[in-house]
Design a protein around this motif. Sequence first.
Motif, mmCIF file in Angstrom:
data_model
loop_
_atom_site.group_PDB
_atom_site.id
_atom_site.type_symbol
_atom_site.label_atom_id
_atom_site.label_comp_id
_atom_site.label_asym_id
_atom_site.label_seq_id
_atom_site.Cartn_x
_atom_site.Cartn_y
_atom_site.Cartn_z
ATOM 1 N N PRO A 22 -5.628 -11.311 2.627
ATOM 2 C CA PRO A 22 -4.666 -10.266 2.984
ATOM 3 C C PRO A 22 -4.465 -9.287 1.827
ATOM 4 O O PRO A 22 -4.435 -9.692 0.661
ATOM 5 C CB PRO A 22 -3.376 -11.037 3.248
ATOM 6 C CG PRO A 22 -3.802 -12.429 3.517
ATOM 7 C CD PRO A 22 -5.033 -12.639 2.703
ATOM 8 N N VAL A 23 -4.370 -8.003 2.146
ATOM 9 C CA VAL A 23 -4.093 -6.989 1.141
ATOM 10 C C VAL A 23 -2.867 -6.195 1.563
ATOM 11 O O VAL A 23 -2.523 -6.122 2.741
ATOM 12 C CB VAL A 23 -5.285 -6.039 0.891
ATOM 13 C CG1 VAL A 23 -6.488 -6.792 0.379
ATOM 14 C CG2 VAL A 23 -5.636 -5.257 2.114
ATOM 15 N N ILE A 24 -2.216 -5.610 0.588
ATOM 16 C CA ILE A 24 -0.993 -4.844 0.786
ATOM 17 C C ILE A 24 -1.255 -3.380 0.472
ATOM 18 O O ILE A 24 -1.829 -3.056 -0.565
ATOM 19 C CB ILE A 24 0.131 -5.366 -0.144
ATOM 20 C CG1 ILE A 24 0.438 -6.824 0.140
ATOM 21 C CG2 ILE A 24 1.369 -4.501 -0.055
ATOM 22 C CD1 ILE A 24 1.007 -7.104 1.500
ATOM 23 N N LEU A 48 4.179 -0.942 2.493
ATOM 24 C CA LEU A 48 4.152 -0.276 3.787
ATOM 25 C C LEU A 48 3.457 -1.106 4.866
ATOM 26 O O LEU A 48 3.964 -1.257 5.964
ATOM 27 C CB LEU A 48 3.455 1.080 3.676
ATOM 28 C CG LEU A 48 4.062 2.068 2.682
ATOM 29 C CD1 LEU A 48 3.200 3.306 2.584
ATOM 30 C CD2 LEU A 48 5.473 2.422 3.085
ATOM 31 N N PHE A 49 2.272 -1.626 4.558
ATOM 32 C CA PHE A 49 1.471 -2.362 5.527
ATOM 33 C C PHE A 49 0.845 -3.580 4.877
ATOM 34 O O PHE A 49 0.577 -3.579 3.670
ATOM 35 C CB PHE A 49 0.318 -1.499 6.077
ATOM 36 C CG PHE A 49 0.755 -0.334 6.898
ATOM 37 C CD1 PHE A 49 0.975 -0.464 8.259
ATOM 38 C CD2 PHE A 49 0.936 0.906 6.320
ATOM 39 C CE1 PHE A 49 1.368 0.622 9.017
ATOM 40 C CE2 PHE A 49 1.334 1.995 7.063
ATOM 41 C CZ PHE A 49 1.556 1.848 8.425
ATOM 42 N N SER A 59 2.665 -3.223 10.185
ATOM 43 C CA SER A 59 3.671 -2.610 9.329
ATOM 44 C C SER A 59 4.625 -3.675 8.828
ATOM 45 O O SER A 59 4.991 -4.590 9.561
ATOM 46 C CB SER A 59 4.440 -1.557 10.126
ATOM 47 O OG SER A 59 5.485 -1.026 9.344
ATOM 48 N N VAL A 60 5.061 -3.549 7.594
ATOM 49 C CA VAL A 60 5.975 -4.510 7.004
ATOM 50 C C VAL A 60 7.415 -4.192 7.415
ATOM 51 O O VAL A 60 8.250 -5.074 7.500
ATOM 52 C CB VAL A 60 5.823 -4.544 5.471
ATOM 53 C CG1 VAL A 60 6.839 -5.451 4.838
ATOM 54 C CG2 VAL A 60 4.415 -4.980 5.115
#
Length: 61
Positions: A22-24, A48-49, A59-60
């Motif tokens: 997972p990446v942010i 943001l995501f 979306s976070v």
Amino acid sequence: MSHDLSLAQKHAWNLARILMVPVILFKSDDEYGVLPADEVEDAEIVILFEYDPYAGGHSVH
């Protein structure tokens, strides 16, 4: 870092699929950046995501 959200989103999704982690996608000041999720510890960024190579992006907020 990028000033273009659309470009940053494409890079985030590609990075998640290449690394298979997972990446942010985050915003700092007026630029967008991407980091692996386990490396995000800075309180001065706005997440943001999240892009997960297995579940897709969401979306976070």
